[in-house]
Design an enzyme around this catalytic site. Structure first.
Site, short mmCIF file in Angstrom:
data_model
loop_
_atom_site.label_atom_id
_atom_site.label_comp_id
_atom_site.label_asym_id
_atom_site.label_seq_id
_atom_site.Cartn_x
_atom_site.Cartn_y
_atom_site.Cartn_z
N TYR A 98 -19.86 -83.81 12.40
CA TYR A 98 -19.18 -83.68 11.53
C TYR A 98 -17.78 -84.70 11.50
O TYR A 98 -17.34 -84.92 12.55
CB TYR A 98 -18.59 -82.29 11.61
CG TYR A 98 -19.49 -80.87 11.37
CD1 TYR A 98 -20.70 -81.49 10.55
CD2 TYR A 98 -19.51 -79.81 11.40
CE1 TYR A 98 -21.63 -80.56 10.33
CE2 TYR A 98 -20.53 -78.81 11.32
CZ TYR A 98 -21.47 -79.11 10.57
OH TYR A 98 -22.53 -78.32 10.10
N SER A 128 -24.19 -72.04 4.13
CA SER A 128 -24.18 -72.19 2.78
C SER A 128 -24.14 -70.73 1.94
O SER A 128 -25.26 -70.81 0.93
CB SER A 128 -24.79 -73.27 2.25
OG SER A 128 -24.43 -74.55 2.62
N GLY A 139 -20.81 -73.76 -2.93
CA GLY A 139 -19.85 -73.39 -3.67
C GLY A 139 -20.35 -73.11 -5.21
O GLY A 139 -19.61 -72.79 -6.08
N LEU A 146 -22.25 -70.88 -6.36
CA LEU A 146 -22.47 -69.31 -6.38
C LEU A 146 -20.81 -68.73 -6.91
O LEU A 146 -20.61 -67.72 -7.55
CB LEU A 146 -22.75 -68.57 -5.47
CG LEU A 146 -24.22 -68.50 -5.21
CD1 LEU A 146 -24.81 -67.97 -4.02
CD2 LEU A 146 -25.01 -68.09 -6.45
N GLY A 187 -19.30 -70.40 -9.42
CA GLY A 187 -19.35 -70.48 -10.66
C GLY A 187 -18.65 -71.93 -11.21
O GLY A 187 -18.71 -72.04 -12.41
N LYS A 188 -18.13 -72.59 -10.15
CA LYS A 188 -17.24 -73.78 -10.45
C LYS A 188 -17.93 -74.98 -11.06
O LYS A 188 -17.44 -75.93 -11.86
CB LYS A 188 -16.36 -74.31 -9.38
CG LYS A 188 -17.33 -74.67 -8.29
CD LYS A 188 -16.41 -75.10 -6.97
CE LYS A 188 -17.18 -75.90 -5.86
NZ LYS A 188 -16.07 -75.83 -4.76
#
Length: 338
Positions: free
Chosen positions: A53, A218, A223, A225, A227-228
């Site tokens: 990471y 996740s 992200g 879910l 709605g973005k």
């Protein structure tokens, strides 16, 4: 905050885990430290990172996430924090590991090299949960499990786990550990969300029968879910907005998460959440936690403000009516992510 045991081990963790894969790329150090403090104040004791990471994988910043987590770790009692990190397995379809010039594997040299570097960056002398980041089905499981066993015996690792593993791979590792008398994987970290329920097909039964805990990542489907991405939106700075503008592996991953079926399912899940008076993110995290094979759900954010709907799921139990409505969507739009 509720707590659950990791596999058959002695380690008990909060049922929400803070994931850190954006720290050092999308999230700068100052914001990352604020996020970690906020999570700690909310009762989260479980934090997950990896040698590879932050994401997207890049040699220019590889290892930076562990350094940030290590800096924060010095401000807290070490034995109050359950710290997880990972050794990179071989590069697979979604990415090429920036560690060791991409020549990663789960053999003795790679694991021993990785653990020493992670301990140094994290500023600690032990890792609570050490995980193999991607499976390595070409390296004998005997070698992998033997070296992980030695790390536990040396006190550098408390327990071990795997990530992105298959049913065959998890059973192979467990059988190898039993045959050799080594440590076993107590956890598996795989993708699991309302938009990706494939874990329930086979791996959930393995976990139940073998005493292995899923620590899903996740839960908000990257992200999606929230709605973005609905209606073709591509929010500036969002991960899949970037990935969909790229080529190759990142673009493929973006299309897996953001596609017509995943957006259609998301719109219906959002309607269920609205009817129940819930933020869709809160509902998605709560749903993930309400599985008997799940120990702790790994969440991630791009800014501290995104924590509010996540933390709202801490003590939430979804009603039977909400779960039935969710299952109806999953039956009518099966496997939105393929």
């Amino acid at each position: 905050m509720q707590h659950r045991r990791l596999g058959r081990s002695a380690i008990v963790v909060s049922d929400i885990c803070m994931g850190t894969m954006t720290f050092g790329s999308q999230v700068d150090e100052a914001e990352a430290l604020r996020v970690l403090d906020r999570c700690h104040d909310a009762g989260i004791n479980f934090y997950d990172t990896a040698e590879g990471y932050p994401v997207p994988p890049d040699v220019k910043w590889v290892g930076r996430t562990e350094e940030i987590v290590g800096k924060w770790l010095k401000t807290k009692p070490r034995d109050a924090i359950v710290l997880a990190t990972k050794v990179s397995g071989p590069s697979h379809v979604w990415f090429r590991s920036p560690c060791r010039n991409g020549m990663t594997a789960l053999d003795r040299r790679n694991i021993e090299t990785a653990i020493e570097a992670s301990l140094k960056r994290l500023g600690t002398d032990y890792i609570d949960l050490y995980q193999t980041h991607w499976p390595d089905h070409d390296t004998p499981y005997d070698e992998t499990m033997e070296v992980l066993h030695e790390l536990v015996q040396a006190g550098k690792v408390r327990i071990t786990g795997c990530s992105n593993e298959t049913s065959w791979g998890l059973m192979k590792s467990l059988a190898t550990a039993e045959r050799l008398g080594t440590v076993r994987y107590q956890t598996i970290q795989n993708n699991f969300s309302l938009n990706n329920r494939r874990f329930e097909d086979e791996l959930a039964q393995v976990c139940r029968q073998e005493g292995v805990s899923l620590i899903p990542y996740s839960p908000i489907a990257g992200g999606v879910l929230s709605g973005k991405y609905n209606g073709g939106a591509r929010p500036e700075g969002a991960r899949f907005s970037r990935y969909l503008a790229m080529e190759g592996r990142q673009a493929q991953m973006g299309k897996r998460f953001v596609n017509d079926r995943s957006i259609a399912a998301t719109e219906r899940f959002m309607a269920i959440a609205a009817e129940a008076g819930l933020d869709p993110v809160t509902m998605a995290v709560a749903w993930s936690k309400q599985h008997d094979f799940v120990a702790s759900t790994i969440v991630g954010v791009g800014a501290e403000g995104q924590l509010d709907p996540i933390l709202a799921a801490a003590d939430l139990v979804l009603s039977d009516d909400v779960k039935k409505a969710i299952n109806k969507v999953s039956r009518e739009i099966p496997y939105p992510m393929g």
